[in-house]
Design an enzyme around this catalytic site. Structure first.
Site, PDB file in Angstrom:
ATOM      1  N   ASP A  89       0.926  -1.152   0.066  1.00 42.80           N
ATOM      2  CA  ASP A  89      -0.096   0.179   0.055  1.00 42.80           C
ATOM      3  C   ASP A  89       0.949   1.310   0.061  1.00 42.80           C
ATOM      4  OD1 ASP A  89      -1.953   1.994   0.208  1.00 42.80           O
ATOM      5  OD2 ASP A  89      -3.070   0.922   1.871  1.00 42.80           O
TER       6      ASP A  89
HETATM    7  C1  BGC Z   1      -5.030   3.333   0.043  1.00 40.43           C
HETATM    8  C2  BGC Z   1      -4.947   2.258  -1.138  1.00 40.43           C
HETATM    9  C3  BGC Z   1      -4.932   2.990  -2.551  1.00 40.43           C
HETATM   10  C4  BGC Z   1      -3.687   4.042  -2.494  1.00 40.43           C
HETATM   11  C5  BGC Z   1      -3.330   4.555  -3.552  1.00 40.43           C
HETATM   12  C6  BGC Z   1      -3.727   4.344  -0.159  1.00 40.43           C
HETATM   13  O1  BGC Z   1      -3.915   5.201   0.948  1.00 40.43           O
HETATM   14  O2  BGC Z   1      -5.012   2.651   1.217  1.00 40.43           O
HETATM   15  O3  BGC Z   1      -6.327   1.683  -1.195  1.00 40.43           O
HETATM   16  O4  BGC Z   1      -5.043   2.134  -3.527  1.00 40.43           O
HETATM   17  O5  BGC Z   1      -3.615   4.690  -1.591  1.00 40.43           O
HETATM   18  O6  BGC Z   1      -4.173   5.688  -3.823  1.00 40.43           O
END
Ligand code: BGC
Length: 851
Positions: A253
């Site tokens: 993530d």
């Molecule tokens: C989120 C993810 C997301 C990523 C990219 C993160 O903060 O937890 O679900 O895909 O950001 O935007």
């Protein structure tokens, strides 16, 4: 110059041709062996530096191109409300709404549509679906996920992923694993026993890998049993890549990597959003000293190239300009996803559907009637071309006169999405209203004292005393310090007053009125939404107010409002409610409150309970619509209204779909993918959702003490009736369940076929979700009373009967045996339940599984 360009073009063409010839042709045509040969070929040509470059993203959403081997730059984009490239784009019903359709075919169509949208925008990797299990309604991301049940989540996730991937786009199942809260999501550990992990929190990921062959998995931000997900070998190496045989990309993530060497050795293949830790600086010396092997890096690179080859990224352009962005077909799927997800929870005296012939005037009231709220907030939020609000949907669907009032003061037009602006608007307006209505006995002043520490100790610097006016409280810059506000308020009405207070999510405060602490917000743990309390005040009796505020950053922002209860609901709203033949009161949350990175409250936002109470007292035909990712505290008003429709976050066509249901053009079809508790105190996770406070440097830990007894597994086992059970949803018709027969399907002892009939016994067409639960009363371990193991959505004309046959296999009867680390079926008695919610299972029979 020309020669140079020509030479460059030729080199590029040659590179492309080499790849094309030596590495097979298009997606789907390569066999696994051919794919592996192509991957080996590319890998052999890469330098170690290039390999390390490839395993760290850049520019927030991109994966590096390696031009020397013809590897293209890969583009990622968020989901699951739509393909997020910062708009405009199609917004579909949110994840929780998709689960409320209980329709795998709908999930497949939606996935296909999002896959096409991704191609129309040149996106290679879609960062969806999210399959984390819903534990508590306060998690600001529940709306993205598929509910509380691992079986339902799996059955929705698999076709969604297959749909996306059928269009040549990689789907990403996230967040692996146990990311079930938003407060402190980057530093709280989700602690649970292995059986709970396997039975509740992993099955949707397992199905995504084993059945849907998902191309990518995103590891979670949180820790699991004390280890960051990105560094968790048990999850990533033993289970995902070992037991399940995942051969795609395990990406982090955004910002979830803390140690490049540990993550590299724990199976993480790609660090996003940049190679901050899995970098040349960290990994080159680690490889040299033997801490990380080069074959470990090769395996990551191989997975990234393999996935790109498999999806055809080396053989064609990802951007397909022939797919329309403003897409009528996608709009229809957005409409269908809303139609099938909107859930009717209460319909006393058949107040719904409204009869167009009889209704001449409709009042549409409430903060969620306009504008449209297609989705919650955060990375999943997309910007649709032309979302249909509830107000517009109703007005478009009738010739009746449609009157509108927001009903509550404050942020009227065009709700800004930035949280700080929102807070300002609410309070600016709340105070403005107070000021213009002369409810302040004034002139009042506020004393502002700034302290250099967070404990309000030492001598404060008195900044100034100023009159409270129609603005949010003045906030001095106090990096690392705290601020005390002291004010007085002299009411001109003797009645209950609402004290409203808002800060940013990581800030904390305590509010005292007349020397008594009435509200407190802890840093980070509570939501960013407005906190409020109602207190009785007497005319001309000055009340003292004190706020001790600890901002989390150098730019603090706090707002306070005081509103007399009688001024809360607007006069216009009361008047139109009185004269209308029916009222729609639209309440709920919005993307600034129900949002990634935050908790939202269980109670509805301030004033909304009172709005429903006031309006329903004026008009008996009051229908409440609720916009939220899950349950809210309904106790203040549920008994006073005849009808309640849950719209979830319904995407860009929510208003249209809702109006069809309100006027009976269609029967409601949604069924709850989560249990709705009566109160937060009733919830099985009430005592284990918030991590106990820890000392500096210690990891805050949430112990999943309810084990496998989450949601309906708890309620059915304890024989407690929740507000609305899992699987529940009303229709405008009724159904009966008959003729249950359970027979062995094959000669295997645990293969069964469950057959029964469903009949539409009402007067209109409609659909129901037939649900099959299995209980294991003779098991050696304690198991839930009922667990969902099959379902089938049926659409029936009046009087029509459909025969349903659902297959059960050994996994339907199994639990995770911690001693043998395997799924295990205890022979003996099993109970088969069939019905249309976890509470309503009119068909029931026992079978005995022999050894
Ligand atoms: C989120 C993810 C997301 C990523 C990219 C993160 O903060 O937890 O679900 O895909 O950001 O935007």
């Amino acid at each position: 110059m020309r020669m140079r360009i020509l030479a460059k073009c030729l080199t590029l063409c040659l590179l492309f041709l080499c790849n094309y010839l030596s590495l097979g042709q298009t997606q789907g045509q390569d066999t696994n062996a051919q794919i592996e040969r192509r991957v080996d070929n590319i890998l052999a040509k890469m330098t170690l530096e290039n390999k390390i470059r490839l395993i760290g993203g850049y520019d927030d959403m991109l994966v590096h191109a390696i031009p020397s081997v013809g590897f293209p730059q890969l583009r990622t984009a968020d989901g699951p409300e739509g393909v997020r490239t910062w708009g405009p784009e199609t917004a579909y019903a949110a994840g929780i709404a998709l689960a409320a359709t209980w329709n795998p075919d709908m999930a497949r169509r939606l996935g296909e549509s999002m896959g096409s949208d991704a191609r129309a925008e040149g996106v290679h990797i879609l960062l969806a679906p999210g399959v984390n299990i819903v534990r508590a309604p306060m998690d600001g991301r529940d709306f993205e996920y598929f509910g509380e049940d691992p079986f339902l989540a799996s059955r929705i996730a698999v076709p969604f992923i297959q749909g996306v991937q059928s269009k040549g786009v990689v789907a990403t199942v996230k967040h692996f694993a146990a990311n079930n809260l938003e407060y402190g999501r980057s530093y709280v550990s989700s602690d649970m026993d292995e059986r709970t992990l396997r039975e509740i929190y992993l099955p949707a990921f397992e199905a995504a890998v084993k059945e849907a062959h998902v191309g990518s998995v995103m590891s979670a931000l949180n820790l699991v049993n004390g280890e960051y997900a990105a560094e968790n070998r048990h999850l990533n190496v033993d289970i995902l890549k070992g037991e399940w045989g995942f051969d795609g990309i395990l990406m982090s993530d955004w910002g979830a990597v803390h140690n490049g060497v540990a993550s590299a050795n724990a199976g993480l293949d790609l660090e996003m959003a940049s190679g901050q830790f899995m970098s040349l600086e960290t990994l080159l010396p680690a490889i040299e000293s033997g801490k990380v092997s080069e074959s470990t890096i090769d395996d990551k690179v191989r997975r990234i190239i393999r996935t790109a080859v498999r999806f055809g990224f080396l053989d064609r352009e990802q951007l397909d300009v022939n797919i329309p962005l403003f897409n009528r077909a996608a709009n229809k799927i957005a409409l269908d996803s809303a139609r099938e997800s909107i859930t009717l929870l209460k319909n006393e005296g058949h107040v719904l559907p409204l009869d167009r012939a009889k209704i001449k005037t409709i009042a549409v009231i409430g903060p969620n009637a306009w504008p449209a709220f297609p989705g919650g907030g955060g990375s999943s939020q997309v910007l649709p071309f032309a979302p249909v609000s509830i107000l517009q949907g109703i007005a478009d669907a009738t010739d009746a006169k449609v009157l509108y009032a927001r009903g509550l003061s404050a942020d009227a037009a065009g709700l800004p999405l930035e949280n700080d602006v929102y807070a300002k608007t609410v309070y600016g307006n709340a105070l403005e209203r107070a000021a213009t209505n002369d409810v302040w006995g004034g002139p009042e002043t506020v004393k502002i004292e700034a302290y250099t520490d967070k404990d309000f100790s030492g001598t404060p610097k008195i900044l100034h005393s100023r009159r409270i006016d129609a603005a949010h409280l003045h906030t001095p810059i106090v990096v690392g310090g705290s601020i005390r506000y002291t004010a007085s308020f002299t009411p001109i009405f003797s009645e209950s007053h609402l004290f409203l207070i808002s800060v940013q999510a990581e800030d904390s405060y305590k509010l005292w009125v007349n020397g008594e602490q009435v509200l407190e917000k802890k840093a980070g743990y509570d939501s960013q939404s407005t906190n409020w309390i109602e207190l009785p005040l007497e005319r001309d009796k000055t009340a003292s107010i004190r706020i001790d505020y600890v901002p989390s950053q150098g730019h603090p922002q706090i707002s306070l409002g005081v509103l007399p209860e009688s001024q809360l609901v607007s006069e216009e709203a009361k008047r139109i409610a009185k004269q209308a033949d029916a009222v729609i009161v639209s309440v709920g949350f919005d993307p600034s409150v129900e949002c990634e990175g935050h908790e939202r409250p269980f109670a509805l936002p301030w004033g909304q309970d009172r709005l429903i109470q006031t309006i329903s007292a004026l008009n008996k035909r009051t229908i409440v619509t609720l916009t939220s990712g899950g349950n809210v505290d309904m106790r203040p008003w549920l008994d006073r209204v005849p009808a309640l429709v849950h719209t979830w976050y319904p995407g860009q066509q929510g208003g249209t779909a809702l109006a069809e249901i309100i006027f009976g053009d269609r029967s409601p079809e949604g069924h709850l993918p989560v249990t709705f508790d009566r109160s937060w105190e009733d919830s099985p996770v009430h005592n284990s959702y918030y991590a106990p406070l820890t000392k500096q440097g210690e990891i805050p830990r949430v112990t999943y003490s309810e084990g496998v007894f989450v949601g309906y597994r708890y309620y059915t086992s304890k024989n407690i009736t929740p507000q609305f059970p899992f699987g529940f949803g009303l229709s405008y018709t009724n159904f009966s369940f008959t003729h249950l027969v359970v027979t062995p399907a094959t000669s295997k002892v645990d293969d069964y076929s469950v057959d029964f009939d469903v009949t539409n016994i009402g007067k209109v067409s409609g659909s129901d979700v037939a649900q099959l639960y299995v209980g294991d009363p003779s098991s050696a371990v304690i198991r839930p009373e009922k667990e969902l193991k099959g379902f089938d959505k049926v659409r029936l004309e009046p009087g029509q009967t459909k025969h349903i046959s659902i297959k059960l296999d050994s996994r339907s009867f199994a639990y995770w045996d911690v001693i043998h680390s395997a799924w295990h079926v205890d022979p003996g008695r099993f109970t088969i339940y069939v019905g249309d919610s976890s509470e309503n299972t009119p068909l029931k029979t026992d079978i005995v599984l022999k050894r």
